[in-house]
Design a protein around this motif. Structure first.
Motif, PDB file in Angstrom:
ATOM      1  N   GLU A   1      -6.466  -1.505  -5.981  1.00  0.00           N
ATOM      2  CA  GLU A   1      -7.652  -0.698  -5.689  1.00  0.00           C
ATOM      3  C   GLU A   1      -7.287   0.547  -4.890  1.00  0.00           C
ATOM      4  N   LEU A   2      -8.176   1.530  -4.974  1.00  0.00           N
ATOM      5  CA  LEU A   2      -8.113   2.677  -4.072  1.00  0.00           C
ATOM      6  C   LEU A   2      -8.810   2.252  -2.786  1.00  0.00           C
TER       7      LEU A   2
ATOM      8  N   PRO B   1     -10.152  10.979  -1.363  1.00  0.00           N
ATOM      9  CA  PRO B   1      -9.287  12.107  -0.997  1.00  0.00           C
ATOM     10  C   PRO B   1      -8.117  12.220  -1.974  1.00  0.00           C
ATOM     11  N   ASP B   2      -7.414  13.297  -1.882  1.00  0.00           N
ATOM     12  CA  ASP B   2      -6.225  13.489  -2.705  1.00  0.00           C
ATOM     13  C   ASP B   2      -5.137  14.103  -1.807  1.00  0.00           C
ATOM     14  N   PRO B   3      -4.076  13.359  -1.484  1.00  0.00           N
ATOM     15  CA  PRO B   3      -3.691  12.060  -2.044  1.00  0.00           C
ATOM     16  C   PRO B   3      -4.587  10.911  -1.565  1.00  0.00           C
ATOM     17  N   VAL B   4      -4.441   9.774  -2.267  1.00  0.00           N
ATOM     18  CA  VAL B   4      -5.263   8.605  -2.011  1.00  0.00           C
ATOM     19  C   VAL B   4      -4.373   7.386  -1.776  1.00  0.00           C
ATOM     20  N   ARG B   5      -4.896   6.390  -1.082  1.00  0.00           N
ATOM     21  CA  ARG B   5      -4.118   5.185  -0.779  1.00  0.00           C
ATOM     22  C   ARG B   5      -4.414   4.105  -1.814  1.00  0.00           C
ATOM     23  N   VAL B   6      -3.375   3.538  -2.392  1.00  0.00           N
ATOM     24  CA  VAL B   6      -3.499   2.439  -3.351  1.00  0.00           C
ATOM     25  C   VAL B   6      -3.051   1.150  -2.667  1.00  0.00           C
ATOM     26  N   VAL B   7      -3.878   0.107  -2.763  1.00  0.00           N
ATOM     27  CA  VAL B   7      -3.540  -1.205  -2.206  1.00  0.00           C
ATOM     28  C   VAL B   7      -3.412  -2.190  -3.362  1.00  0.00           C
ATOM     29  N   ALA B   8      -2.270  -2.865  -3.457  1.00  0.00           N
ATOM     30  CA  ALA B   8      -2.009  -3.805  -4.548  1.00  0.00           C
ATOM     31  C   ALA B   8      -1.589  -5.158  -3.983  1.00  0.00           C
ATOM     32  N   VAL B   9      -2.059  -6.219  -4.608  1.00  0.00           N
ATOM     33  CA  VAL B   9      -1.731  -7.573  -4.168  1.00  0.00           C
ATOM     34  C   VAL B   9      -0.724  -8.180  -5.144  1.00  0.00           C
TER      35      VAL B   9
ATOM     36  N   LEU C   1      -6.748  -0.481 -12.324  1.00  0.00           N
ATOM     37  CA  LEU C   1      -7.064  -0.035 -10.961  1.00  0.00           C
ATOM     38  C   LEU C   1      -8.570   0.000 -10.767  1.00  0.00           C
ATOM     39  N   ARG C   2      -9.029  -0.540  -9.636  1.00  0.00           N
ATOM     40  CA  ARG C   2     -10.453  -0.587  -9.359  1.00  0.00           C
ATOM     41  C   ARG C   2     -10.823   0.428  -8.287  1.00  0.00           C
ATOM     42  N   ALA C   3     -11.992   1.022  -8.473  1.00  0.00           N
ATOM     43  CA  ALA C   3     -12.506   1.984  -7.493  1.00  0.00           C
ATOM     44  C   ALA C   3     -14.024   1.873  -7.506  1.00  0.00           C
ATOM     45  N   VAL C   4     -14.657   2.356  -6.459  1.00  0.00           N
ATOM     46  CA  VAL C   4     -16.120   2.342  -6.388  1.00  0.00           C
ATOM     47  C   VAL C   4     -16.635   3.569  -7.106  1.00  0.00           C
ATOM     48  N   PHE C   5     -17.430   3.341  -8.174  1.00  0.00           N
ATOM     49  CA  PHE C   5     -17.934   4.472  -8.945  1.00  0.00           C
ATOM     50  C   PHE C   5     -18.826   5.347  -8.066  1.00  0.00           C
ATOM     51  N   GLY C   6     -18.634   6.656  -8.152  1.00  0.00           N
ATOM     52  CA  GLY C   6     -19.433   7.589  -7.380  1.00  0.00           C
ATOM     53  C   GLY C   6     -18.842   7.908  -6.025  1.00  0.00           C
ATOM     54  N   GLU C   7     -17.857   7.122  -5.586  1.00  0.00           N
ATOM     55  CA  GLU C   7     -17.214   7.372  -4.292  1.00  0.00           C
ATOM     56  C   GLU C   7     -16.286   8.588  -4.416  1.00  0.00           C
ATOM     57  N   VAL C   8     -16.301   9.442  -3.415  1.00  0.00           N
ATOM     58  CA  VAL C   8     -15.421  10.616  -3.408  1.00  0.00           C
ATOM     59  C   VAL C   8     -14.144  10.234  -2.670  1.00  0.00           C
TER      60      VAL C   8
ATOM     61  N   SER D   1       0.850  -1.190   0.000  1.00  0.00           N
ATOM     62  CA  SER D   1       0.000   0.000   0.000  1.00  0.00           C
ATOM     63  C   SER D   1       0.889   1.244   0.000  1.00  0.00           C
ATOM     64  N   LYS D   2       0.358   2.285  -0.622  1.00  0.00           N
ATOM     65  CA  LYS D   2       1.128   3.527  -0.690  1.00  0.00           C
ATOM     66  C   LYS D   2       0.169   4.675  -0.966  1.00  0.00           C
ATOM     67  N   GLU D   3       0.463   5.806  -0.363  1.00  0.00           N
ATOM     68  CA  GLU D   3      -0.333   7.007  -0.594  1.00  0.00           C
ATOM     69  C   GLU D   3       0.251   7.765  -1.779  1.00  0.00           C
ATOM     70  N   VAL D   4      -0.606   8.030  -2.777  1.00  0.00           N
ATOM     71  CA  VAL D   4      -0.154   8.722  -3.997  1.00  0.00           C
ATOM     72  C   VAL D   4      -1.205   9.764  -4.363  1.00  0.00           C
ATOM     73  N   THR D   5      -0.860  10.606  -5.323  1.00  0.00           N
ATOM     74  CA  THR D   5      -1.850  11.592  -5.765  1.00  0.00           C
ATOM     75  C   THR D   5      -2.950  10.867  -6.536  1.00  0.00           C
ATOM     76  N   LEU D   6      -4.145  11.423  -6.499  1.00  0.00           N
ATOM     77  CA  LEU D   6      -5.287  10.808  -7.175  1.00  0.00           C
ATOM     78  C   LEU D   6      -5.038  10.707  -8.680  1.00  0.00           C
ATOM     79  N   ALA D   7      -4.398  11.712  -9.245  1.00  0.00           N
ATOM     80  CA  ALA D   7      -4.109  11.697 -10.686  1.00  0.00           C
ATOM     81  C   ALA D   7      -3.172  10.554 -11.042  1.00  0.00           C
ATOM     82  N   GLU D   8      -2.156  10.317 -10.212  1.00  0.00           N
ATOM     83  CA  GLU D   8      -1.234   9.205 -10.454  1.00  0.00           C
ATOM     84  C   GLU D   8      -1.955   7.861 -10.350  1.00  0.00           C
ATOM     85  N   ALA D   9      -2.791   7.745  -9.347  1.00  0.00           N
ATOM     86  CA  ALA D   9      -3.500   6.481  -9.125  1.00  0.00           C
ATOM     87  C   ALA D   9      -4.404   6.146 -10.301  1.00  0.00           C
ATOM     88  N   LYS D  10      -5.107   7.128 -10.822  1.00  0.00           N
ATOM     89  CA  LYS D  10      -6.072   6.874 -11.888  1.00  0.00           C
ATOM     90  C   LYS D  10      -5.408   6.430 -13.187  1.00  0.00           C
ATOM     91  N   ARG D  11      -4.109   6.669 -13.310  1.00  0.00           N
ATOM     92  CA  ARG D  11      -3.396   6.270 -14.533  1.00  0.00           C
ATOM     93  C   ARG D  11      -3.060   4.778 -14.541  1.00  0.00           C
TER      94      ARG D  11
END
Length: 639
Positions: free
Chosen positions: A422-423, A392-400, A383-390, A369-379
């Motif tokens: 995922e975020l 934060p920026d920066p955001v935490r990314v969890v990878a297996v 990457l999976r996220a819950v649609f409609g969820e707000v 897991s690592k905290e990154v900017t939302l723009a970096e994460a979305k690239r």
């Protein structure tokens, strides 16, 4: 105008659905549902069109625009099915909703339609606010939008309070309360320490809240919420349940039974242990999280991520997360999948999904897991996220299985779509082996186009699998049982399996085997019934012939066919018809210590004048304290 509205809306919906969207309750999906319901209302109330009219316009859209936009032709059936289902669903409440609106409009004093009425139309009848506003405008009225929003907020607050109360705390901080904290100069809680495990955390009490006002101090027995400067407790969010534990200080020990977050302020809800004691704003405390409990929650959360990945692998990329709950004892995951559109989910699908998650557990993959900017994460590809969820920026990314740094270094790498990333701001295990095992217990529909999976991990999963194996062996062993024992065994197994917490795919396999046992039992019972019938008729007619030869006017005999009343009835009927003599036969089942008896007397015969069949059988059953039914057609039965 109505024709233009309907034409414009059917085009919009057809193109959107062809591109993969679908009407729903949130975000862009709710935009489509609002458009659709507005059009359906026009069709019904303005055009006076019959039910189902709107969905039939899909064919016209495809005919007119299908050559230019081939996706319309490709997905015509799906577009039509989705719109038809939505139209039918709204149609169930449309008429009553319009009646409710008309009544509310008639009761308006002035030009303002109350927000409460608009909320009822939304909540009970499914009328989007903009549809109610449009209908109001047609009557020269204005909807009280602020009143609608207040009613909506109250309903959400009631729902949230009910959930909190069930969870052990009914204390809620509203916007006024959080605003008051800001005015006092209290900063939002630093909860970054929630990711540090197995270490006490030192902090300071910044506020004490009892649900209605802030207090400078509280005593033992007071149910309150404490706001700290910083905390290592996890507040309920993102589907993950809150932490529990204690806040220790010079005052004693404050038991934390619920943790919620309001506007960035983490509220530790509970009470001071013991019969005396007092704590105040400014007191120093040590946060002691119940990490044993969190160790049960974390594998469930990580496996929720792996389940999300497995669902897309098996069912397809149309799968989107619709919600989740991560508890110590289980995980629950809601996702988009319409059986009519995307195909039914069967036992083989569930088996593959479960296997993918268990394969990741067996592979002992590190969880990063690592905290990154939302723009970096979305690239990051996949990457999976819950649609409609707000987020934060920066955001935490969890990878297996892959470091987040590797994902960021080459975000468009196609390999990333084959891993779970995922975020997420929740707490997780550090390696998948800590989950031990994953058992998918159930899969069911909870709303149109939304399915729900319930699963367990660690020891609970191992126990579920072990129980499944035991039940499977029990079913296999039952196939070698005698018929007289098999009937009860099959009924017992069916009840046990239905209520057992075992993997859903395995449960489906066991049920299929039980169905085979039931067929096996029916065939065996049919064969036995045929043999009993043949034996009973042959034995009874032979003994009746001997009795007649010996000059007897009746025959009473025993035939061993268990409690097979049908066989005895057939035997008695044959003797009465062929030999014309009264006959009584009985059979005993020694395992149950019961007997069944059949008697017959030829109708319209000399014997029937002297011997009434029910009376005869009743007297015969006297020593056994048995009962006899009323005879009919010269036949009677008892036991």
């Amino acid at each position: 105008m109505a024709y233009r509205v309907v034409a414009d809306h059917i085009r919009t919906l057809s193109f959107a659905i062809a591109d993969g969207a679908s009407p729903g309750n949130e975000g862009r999906e709710y935009v489509l549902r609002r458009i659709l319901r507005r059009a359906v209302r026009y069709c019904s109330e303005v055009l006076k069109a019959p039910e189902g009219f709107f969905s039939r316009l899909v064919r016209i859209v495809v005919e007119v625009m299908g050559d230019v936009f081939p996706e319309l032709k490709q997905h015509e059936a799906r577009i039509g099915d989705i719109i038809a289902a939505e139209e039918a669903s709204f149609g169930k409440t449309l008429v009553k909703g319009i009646e409710k609106f008309k009544k509310a409009a008639q009761d308006v004093q002035g030009r303002i339609l109350s927000g409460q009425d608009a909320f009822i139309l939304w909540d009970t009848y499914g009328f989007p606010l903009d549809l109610t506003q449009l209908m109001a405008e047609e009557r020269g009225l204005i909807v009280d939008v602020d009143g609608f929003n207040n009613a909506m907020d109250e309903a959400r607050e009631k729902s949230r309070s009910a959930r909190n109360k069930q969870a052990g705390g009914a204390i809620v901080m509203d916007a006024d309360a959080t605003s008051a904290l800001h005015k006092k100069g209290v900063s939002t809680t630093d909860d970054s320490f929630k990711f540090i495990w197995f270490q006490p955390h030192e902090s300071v009490i910044k506020a004490i809240y009892n649900g209605s006002e802030f207090m400078e101090n509280a005593t033992a027995g007071d149910d309150v919420g404490i706001v700290l400067e910083s905390t290592s407790f996890y507040a309920e969010q993102g589907g993950q349940i809150f932490d529990t534990g204690y806040l220790d200080g010079s005052f004693g020990s404050f038991q934390v039974c619920n943790v919620q977050i309001f506007g960035g302020f983490v509220l530790h809800i509970g009470s001071l242990s013991g019969v005396s004691g007092k704590f105040s704003v400014g007191d120093k405390v040590t946060c002691k999280v119940d990490y044993d409990r969190r160790r049960l929650i974390a594998p469930n959360h990580t496996c929720t991520h792996m389940l999300n990945f497995a669902l897309r692998e098996v069912l397809g990329n149309h799968v989107d997360q619709k919600g989740s709950i991560v508890l110590p004892e289980k995980l629950r995951f809601d996702f988009s999948h319409d059986p009519n559109r995307d195909g039914a989910i069967n036992a083989d699908h569930l088996r593959k999904i479960e296997a993918i998650v268990n394969e990741q557990i067996k592979s002992e993959l590190d969880v990063y897991s690592k905290e990154v900017t939302l723009a970096e994460a979305k690239r990051i590809n996949g990457l999976r996220a819950v649609f409609g969820e707000v987020y934060p920026d920066p955001v935490r990314v969890v990878a297996v299985g892959k470091k987040v740094e590797d994902l960021l270094a080459d975000p468009e790498n196609k390999e990333w779509s084959s891993i779970s990333s995922e975020l997420c701001g929740g707490t997780h295990i550090t390696n998948t082996r800590e989950a031990k095992a994953f058992a998918l217990l159930s899969e069911e529909g909870i709303a149109k186009g939304v399915r729900r999976i319930t699963a367990v991990t660690t020891e609970s999963a191992l126990k579920a699998m072990e129980l499944g194996d035991l039940l499977l062996k029990e079913v296999d062993d039952a196939s070698n049982m005698e018929v007289r024992l098999l009937e009860k065994k099959v009924a017992s197994l069916k009840t046990t399996v239905d209520s057992a917490s075992i993997p859903a795919a395995q449960k489906a396999d066991i049920r299929a085997k039980i169905a085979q046992l039931q067929n096996q039992l029916k065939k065996a019972q049919k064969k036995i019934a045929e043999q009993n019938m043949q034996r009973a008729v042959t034995t009874a007619t032979e003994l009746a012939a001997v009795a007649a030869k010996e000059g007897k006017t009746f025959c009473v005999t025993r035939i061993d066919v268990g409690l097979d009343a049908a066989a005895l009835r057939e035997a008695v009927s044959k003797v009465v018809q062929q030999k014309g003599m009264p006959v009584m036969v009985f059979s005993i089942d020694e395992t149950t210590n019961k007997a069944v008896v059949y008697a017959g007397v030829p109708e319209k015969s000399e014997q029937s004048k002297l011997l009434e069949v029910s009376e005869w059988l009743t007297n015969a059953l006297g020593p056994l304290k048995g009962r006899c039914g009323k005879g009919k057609g010269g036949l009677a039965t008892g036991q």
